[in-house]
Design a protein around this motif. Structure first.
Motif, PDB file in Angstrom:
ATOM      1  N   ALA A 380     -48.713  35.835   5.995  1.00 53.57           N
ATOM      2  CA  ALA A 380     -47.191  34.010   6.679  1.00 53.57           C
ATOM      3  C   ALA A 380     -47.872  33.320   7.267  1.00 53.57           C
ATOM      4  N   SER A 381     -49.108  33.361   7.185  1.00 52.68           N
ATOM      5  CA  SER A 381     -49.510  32.421   8.800  1.00 52.68           C
ATOM      6  C   SER A 381     -49.812  31.122   7.455  1.00 52.68           C
ATOM      7  N   GLU A 382     -50.689  30.983   6.015  1.00 57.51           N
ATOM      8  CA  GLU A 382     -49.972  29.638   5.575  1.00 57.51           C
ATOM      9  C   GLU A 382     -48.482  29.655   5.235  1.00 57.51           C
ATOM     10  N   PRO A 383     -47.552  30.259   5.003  1.00 55.09           N
ATOM     11  CA  PRO A 383     -46.369  29.806   4.749  1.00 55.09           C
ATOM     12  C   PRO A 383     -45.500  29.356   5.904  1.00 55.09           C
ATOM     13  N   LEU A 384     -46.345  29.106   6.792  1.00 52.23           N
ATOM     14  CA  LEU A 384     -45.877  29.132   8.165  1.00 52.23           C
ATOM     15  C   LEU A 384     -46.683  27.735   8.309  1.00 52.23           C
ATOM     16  N   TYR A 385     -47.581  27.568   7.762  1.00 53.10           N
ATOM     17  CA  TYR A 385     -48.322  26.419   8.613  1.00 53.10           C
ATOM     18  C   TYR A 385     -47.505  25.501   7.545  1.00 53.10           C
ATOM     19  N   LYS A 390     -43.909  20.768   7.599  1.00 54.54           N
ATOM     20  CA  LYS A 390     -42.318  19.878   7.112  1.00 54.54           C
ATOM     21  C   LYS A 390     -41.685  19.230   8.861  1.00 54.54           C
ATOM     22  N   VAL A 391     -41.864  20.663   9.513  1.00 55.45           N
ATOM     23  CA  VAL A 391     -40.543  19.715  10.746  1.00 55.45           C
ATOM     24  C   VAL A 391     -41.668  19.464  11.835  1.00 55.45           C
ATOM     25  N   LEU A 392     -42.992  19.265  12.154  1.00 60.27           N
ATOM     26  CA  LEU A 392     -43.020  18.761  13.145  1.00 60.27           C
ATOM     27  C   LEU A 392     -42.308  16.755  12.605  1.00 60.27           C
ATOM     28  N   PRO A 393     -43.038  16.902  14.216  1.00 58.60           N
ATOM     29  CA  PRO A 393     -42.632  15.038  13.770  1.00 58.60           C
ATOM     30  C   PRO A 393     -43.480  14.153  13.231  1.00 58.60           C
TER      31      PRO A 393
END
Length: 757
Positions: A380-385, A390-393
């Motif tokens: 799950a580490s790569e999908p989470l990254y 996408k969400v980080l400013p």
């Protein structure tokens, strides 16, 4: 009818159960450690469906032997030089994560209403990840060649050392029941002192003995000797007030520097597996299912604390150390479990009778659950990254990228750094040796002598002379040895104002030597006498025997360094140091017999064009081909080292078909390195194409990366023109690159002069 001792009956029961459970767990592709724990639960006193062990005390002794062998084997894999080589990233991240998890565990225990001792042990239990589980997951998920695994392995080295130190400190605090800072500091200083003495003495003595009698050492004698040394160190360490596990770890780390290390590790494996199995079975025997059910809620809470806490703190620590967010997150999610060391720490609390009975089964429960979640966390580490990207400013992402890039710059070591480091090593190591010899002579040797001869001025004088002769080479080194003469001369000649600090350093060495000399005299005579005579004896002795002391100390130092580097020197030429820019990194791949690359030249394969990868080394049997030419042909079983990103390596590995031996190759120091050069106006390569720059010919290397105006270009085209302020990453021969960097401005001056002429 012959009577069979109960111990044999119990052993047959637990090993039979362990064998059956092991086969089942292997079939299910689950960690064998969990199988051993289940086997222990089934034959333990808290589960009555199967025959139950009756002689638990004896099994606990066997389990303690298992801990000794586990720590001895860990020491063999550890090596203090490996600790030095893990790098700033692993050191910063590992220390940060362990410290924060210790604090988090303690706070969580207090919030759950547990005692301070239980909370303290809980912090230690959840601070250390499982090397065994992580290695297995990397192997099963095919992640061994990915770049972040090197960070994880480095952090595990730090965690292993931290776990050993935690066991010592927790034992000390539990026995004293004191949490005062002064006592903690005293324990740490005492531990540091004994570790230094044992390591220096062990490296000086044991490798020499093993090398001297090498021809007489067959497999049997190597095994018996190494186990004897292990238990001998265990005895010495326990006599000094530390745990048996620490002694086993120390001796393992000492033998890890010898040329026998691999053989010892190989011969020890059956013993480690047997006694390790007994230990983990004993872990299961102590589990009370009733307590597991009763404390299900705290167990669930701690699972969340471990998974999210370790992920967060490792990720944050790696980012702070300068790693990209992706690699940091992958490292954090890979370390989100606890394992074998958690059992050892929990068992330590029970053995010392300072922790509650519920803490042990909770630790096992948390470990079992997090073991099963580890592969899913890694996946799950790569999908989470990607989601975070996408969400980080935008500002945050730019800042993180700039911060990561800035830490990749290869810092130049200043002369002052070199001087201070060499002086600190000289002062600390020689002072510890002097203090150790004086304490041994004034306490152990003096007590033995005075048991037969009454204490008089004459006997004390004889002891003093013997001790002084033993410590004099180290006192000489403390005062006169200068290991970094070039840096010292550069500072002395550079600025007049720099000479004052240098003189203060020299004066401090002399004062420390006088204090140690006074300590020596004070150990055998009255204090006023010691203070008045110390300086005179030292000056007189050094004046008369200066040359002999210098020669004798040089022999001692040469022997120590020879022993320390024996293993590295024997295996030199097959490893190398790396400095990694961006997402590109080195990895070893093995060409299998049915690979479609066999029999073709590198030029025919066009590996760089098709995969974006550079081949920097080929190992073929005992020979090594550095930076192979395009005409080099690949053969079966060649080990090729390539540089590329994780995705590029994954694509290329399908064609190479990597060997599944489970090895993870760590790069060490050798002649090939990756160096960073920033192009300036005065450099003669500015304005030339990469092909015509002469870098390949002069460094026997290749440009594998180029930075320009914030843009990163991996494997730049050979026709690209080198511009001012470009940053070039060159993989090549270390010495030739250094020579190239040294003369790049001089060559430019010569060219300018030629053009003017």
């Amino acid at each position: 009818m012959t009577h069979v001792p109960q111990l044999i009956v119990d052993l047959s029961l637990i090993l039979t159960m362990a064998g059956v459970i092991t086969l089942i767990f292997k079939k299910l592709k689950q960690p064998i450690v969990l199988g051993y724990i289940l086997a222990g639960l089934l034959v333990g006193p808290n589960f009555h469906l199967f025959p139950t062990i009756t002689d638990i005390k004896t099994i606990e002794i066997w389990a303690e032997i298992g801990v000794i062998f586990l720590l001895f084997n860990l020491g063999l894999e550890f090596s203090f030089k490996k600790l030095v080589k893990v790098g700033n990233t692993a050191a910063i991240t590992g220390l940060f994560e362990v410290s924060m998890m210790l604090a988090t565990g303690f706070i969580t225990g207090q919030l759950l209403g547990w005692s301070k001792t239980d909370s303290l042990f809980l912090g230690g239990i959840i601070a250390i990840s499982s090397t065994t589980i992580i290695f297995r997951a990397f192997d099963e998920l095919g992640m061994k060649t990915q770049q972040f695994t090197r960070v994880v392995l480095g952090i595990l080295v730090i965690e292993d050392l931290a776990a050993v130190l935690l066991m010592v400190l927790l034992s000390t605090l539990s026995i004293s029941q004191q949490f005062a800072g002064i006592e903690m500091l005293q324990s740490i200083c005492k531990l540091f002192f004994f570790l230094t003495i044992w390591f220096l003495g062990g490296i000086f003595v044991f490798p020499t003995l093993l090398r001297r009698y090498r021809q007489l050492m067959n497999d049997e004698s190597v095994l018996i000797t190494s186990v004897a040394l292990c238990f001998g160190m265990v005895f010495l360490v326990t006599q000094a007030g530390f745990s048996a596990a620490l002694g086993a770890f120390i001796m393992g780390s000492i033998l890890a520097e010898t040329t026998h290390a691999e053989k010892i590790e190989h011969l020890l494996k059956p013993l480690k597996d047997l006694f390790g199995a007994v230990f983990f079975i004993s872990v299961g025997m102590l589990i009370n299912p009733t307590l597991l059910i009763q404390y299900a809620v705290p167990t669930a809470i701690l699972v969340l604390v471990v998974v999210f806490g370790k992920t967060f703190f490792v990720t944050l620590g790696a980012v702070i150390s300068g790693q990209p967010l992706k690699k940091s997150l992958q490292s954090g999610m890979s370390l989100s479990q606890i394992g074998e060391f958690s059992f050892i720490i929990a068992n330590l609390g029970l053995a010392l009778k300072v922790t509650s009975n519920f803490l042990y089964p909770i630790a096992v429960g948390v470990s079992v659950i997090t073991t099963f979640t580890t592969p899913y966390m890694m996946k799950a580490s790569e999908p989470l990254y990607e989601w975070l990207e996408k969400v980080l400013p935008e500002k945050w992402r730019l800042y993180l990228n700039r911060y990561s890039t800035s830490t990749e710059t290869i810092g130049q070591t200043t002369h002052w750094n070199s001087i201070l480091k060499s002086y600190a090593q000289t002062i600390i190591l020689n002072s510890v040796v002097v203090i150790g010899i004086v304490l041994a002579a004034s306490r152990q040797l003096a007590d033995e002598l005075h048991a037969f001869i009454p204490e008089t001025f004459i006997t004390n004088s004889v002891l003093f002379v013997i001790t002084f002769l033993l410590v004099s080479p180290f006192l000489w080194a403390l005062v006169f040895k200068r290991s970094n003469r070039k840096a010292y001369s550069a500072i002395w000649l550079s600025r007049k104002y720099s000479r004052g600090p240098l003189l203060l350093l020299e004066l401090s060495r002399v004062l420390i030597a006088i204090i140690l000399m006074g300590f020596l005299l004070n150990s055998f005579f009255a204090t006023p006498t010691a203070l008045s005579v110390a300086g005179g004896i030292m000056v007189l002795g050094f004046a008369i025997f200066y040359q002999r002391l210098q020669q004798f100390y040089s022999k001692i130092e040469d022997r120590f360094l020879q022993n320390l580097n024996a293993r590295q020197l024997e295996g030199s030429g097959k490893s190398k140091r790396i400095l990694l820019p961006w997402d590109a990194h080195f990895a070893f791949l093995e060409v299998s017999a049915d690979s479609n690359l066999i029999g073709k030249t590198l030029q025919e394969l066009k590996i760089r064009e098709h995969f974006g990868i550079n081949v920097v080394l080929i190992e073929r049997g005992s020979s090594t081909i550095h930076l192979p030419r395009p005409t080099e042909v690949l053969y079966p079983c060649d080990r090729i080292e390539v540089i590329g990103t994780d995705d590029q390596l994954d694509d290329f590995r399908v064609h190479v078909e990597v060997s599944t031996n489970g090895d993870i190759y760590m790069a060490h120091e050798d002649s090939i390195v990756l160096e960073r050069i920033e192009v300036r106006n005065e450099y003669n390569i500015r304005g030339k194409s990469i092909r015509n720059s002469g870098i390949r010919e002069k460094t026997q290397g290749m440009i594998v990366g180029l930075e320009r105006n914030g843009e990163r270009i991996l494997n730049p085209d050979s026709s690209m023109i080198i511009e001012n302020l470009d940053v070039l990453w060159i993989a090549g021969d270390r010495d030739l690159i250094k020579e190239f960097i040294k003369h790049k401005t001089a060559d430019s001056s010569e060219e300018v002069a030629t053009e003017i002429g």
